[in-house]
Write an enzyme that holds these catalytic residues in place. Structure first.
Site, short mmCIF file in Angstrom:
data_model
loop_
_atom_site.label_atom_id
_atom_site.label_comp_id
_atom_site.label_asym_id
_atom_site.label_seq_id
_atom_site.Cartn_x
_atom_site.Cartn_y
_atom_site.Cartn_z
N HIS A 1 0.90 -1.44 0.42
CA HIS A 1 -0.23 -0.49 0.20
C HIS A 1 0.87 1.11 -0.19
O HIS A 1 2.33 1.03 0.48
CB HIS A 1 -1.09 0.18 1.09
CG HIS A 1 -1.95 -0.37 0.89
ND1 HIS A 1 -3.17 -0.69 2.12
CD2 HIS A 1 -2.09 -2.13 0.36
CE1 HIS A 1 -3.42 -1.59 1.82
NE2 HIS A 1 -3.38 -2.72 0.39
N GLU B 1 1.05 3.89 1.42
CA GLU B 1 1.52 3.98 3.08
C GLU B 1 2.66 3.27 3.37
O GLU B 1 4.25 3.78 4.01
CB GLU B 1 0.77 3.81 4.28
CG GLU B 1 -0.69 4.53 4.08
CD GLU B 1 -1.66 4.48 3.83
OE1 GLU B 1 -1.17 3.16 2.46
OE2 GLU B 1 -2.76 5.03 3.48
N THR C 1 -24.28 -10.44 -30.38
CA THR C 1 -24.13 -11.82 -30.75
C THR C 1 -24.36 -12.06 -32.56
O THR C 1 -24.21 -13.53 -32.23
CB THR C 1 -26.13 -11.98 -30.97
OG1 THR C 1 -26.43 -11.55 -31.19
CG2 THR C 1 -25.78 -12.71 -28.97
#
Lengths: 349, 349
Positions: free
Chosen positions: B54, B56, B234
């Site tokens: 992360h 931090e 499709t």
């Protein structure tokens, strides 16, 4: 350079020139403010339509009636004083004879018949000021743009107005179109009508919408100046509603934009507001007869319905009809908070 | 109140969080700047995608590697530090243990699993600052808007992009559409693609246009981050061109926008750029699956040709699909000087 008092006097001259009681048509709108050498206003005047005094003469008359001293005065005028004798004498001469010392002129006269006033004033030793701040010069140009267009092109200026959805629709599949745009846009249409000589619709619109084509205030009362109401086309259409105070109704039994505009020009019309529908707008666009396009754009999608512009005979992208966007303005109302007005002009190569 | 150094640090944290080398998808992008008590930058860090540290933790590691003193430091972060143990430990605890004294947080964590960091920091006696200037708060919100949308709605954020003429056409009658808008609008599409996880087109567009759906710079080179290339429908369509460095191609064999979006969401997609054509745009609009509409508007008229938005099932004006215009920006190029970009959002009652 304009002095502050002259700047204010010119703004005032433009304001009185635009008097809504004055008819539009084949005569320019003109305002005049006379100042003494200290900048005090001596008198005001404006032109009130064919056969009435020119603005300068009107102001001089007012000054004399008030016994105002004219020696060394400054005349602030929205348009070059005329140098020709028509139903009235040359205004340039009238200013010279009155002892005016300086003339501030917002716009030169594009009319070859009347021009020459500046030269005549300068020859008589008057100080002529033509360096006008941009905003006032633009206002002076806008004041008579239909008239100027007529002198240059021998046909009326055409402003086309369309309302459309983001996906280019003027109405839903079932024909409902009221109201695609908000009250602000609709109110603006009424203001546009008061600034044009004529409103033009096709017989299809006349049949479908029974429009009154009047210029009304939000409270429903009529503006003092009402446009001629022209209905164009060869198919049958019911007469427009007869309304006290509304403009005259003029049927134009043609599908040819040039023929319709020539007839209107002969009738003194110098600025036409084309109000639809899609077929008429397309016909004028194809004929190169739209000078300005005002689009009221509703940020809404319909996914189908009536296109706002009918077939233009364009089959491939390279033949597109390019326009230049010259202005964007918000047209907010509570129910339509992000409606827009776009002003565009066909791109000239 | 943020100090000046904290304001600058937050702007920098937002910048590094947006590192174009970081993949988008189901993880938020986060940046962190550590300041000493005098406001000097100690270290920076940012999250680089699933399985990596992360922001931090990344910044703390960098600070320790530089032997920077962390006691009393301020951590400036773009998103609330997490309070949960996932593949990494809780960032709130890591900041507390490092001796950080103050934490500036640009945006609280909307993820119920990870939230609680602010409470944990405050409980440990740290000073938590949440009063963020509006521009930076908006940038922090924009940084992860796909991710936040996914948390709130369990489907990707959908930005639909259409190019249209003033009369709502995407192509002329013969199908020509290149180029309706100018180079500035086309360049912007490539930037949009790099900010989305996936680009989605219909099989019809894949057949007609053979689009590469890559995000390229004006010089033709690829941006570092390429979107997944999804083709929905499709009917048969040729494979998208194989291009080194381009995003993966994903066929979605459905016509149902909700099904397609659910599949994309499962694949980690949080922001889809819907690039057409008219049928696909209409299907998503009808299904209420468009969150944002970006319109490149060319001020040109075609008078016919392919509508930019196909049938929406709307037959009467009252059923119109209203949008709110949230932004207008000019997109000028020499050949298309007055192109516009309109950003709209479907109006929520």
């Amino acid at each position: 350079m304009l002095q502050d008092v002259e700047h204010r006097a010119l703004a005032r001259a433009l304001e009185i020139a635009a008097d809504p009681a004055v008819p539009l048509g084949p005569n320019p709108r003109v305002g005049c403010v006379l100042l003494d050498p200290h900048g005090t206003v001596l008198a005001e005047g404006h032109h009130r339509g064919a056969g009435t005094a020119h603005a300068e003469a009107d102001a001089l008359t007012a000054a004399r009636a008030a016994s105002a001293p004219l020696a060394g005065a400054t005349a602030v005028v929205t348009l070059e004083p005329c140098a020709h004798t028509g139903r009235t004498g040359p205004c340039a001469d009238a200013l010279i004879e009155a002892g005016v010392g300086r003339v501030v002129i917002a716009r030169t006269d594009p009319n070859p018949v009347a021009a020459g006033g500046i030269a005549r004033l300068r020859a008589a030793g008057l100080d002529v000021e033509l360096a006008i701040p941009e905003d006032l010069a633009a206002a002076a140009a806008a004041l008579n743009r239909g008239w100027e267009h007529g002198l240059a092109h021998e046909r009326p200026l055409v402003t086309a107005k369309i309302a459309l959805s983001l996906d280019g629709r003027a109405a839903a599949a079932d024909g409902t179109s009221q109201w695609l745009t908000g009250a602000a846009a609709r109110e603006e249409v009424h203001l546009l009508r008061t600034t044009c000589d004529a409103v033009l619709v096709g017989t299809g619109t006349a049949r479908a919408d029974h429009p009154t084509l009047t210029a009304r205030r939000p409270d429903g009362t009529l503006h003092p100046r009402q446009p001629l109401r022209a209905v164009m086309g060869t198919s049958e259409a019911p007469p427009l509603p007869a309304i006290d105070g509304a403009g005259e109704v003029l049927p134009l039994r043609t599908r040819d934009p040039s023929v319709a505009l020539a007839t209107l020009f002969t009738r003194g019309v110098r600025h036409v507001l084309l109000e639809g529908g899609p077929t008429l707008a397309a016909a004028f666009l194809r004929a190169g007869c739209v000078d300005e396009l005002i689009v009221h754009l509703a940020p809404t999608l319909l996914g189908g319905g009536r296109p706002a512009v009918a077939d233009l005979g364009i089959t491939t992208l390279a033949d597109r009809l390019d326009l230049d966007l010259v202005d964007i303005a918000p047209m907010p109302t509570p129910s339509c908070p992000t409606d827009l007005r776009l002003t565009l002009r066909p791109r000239t190569a």
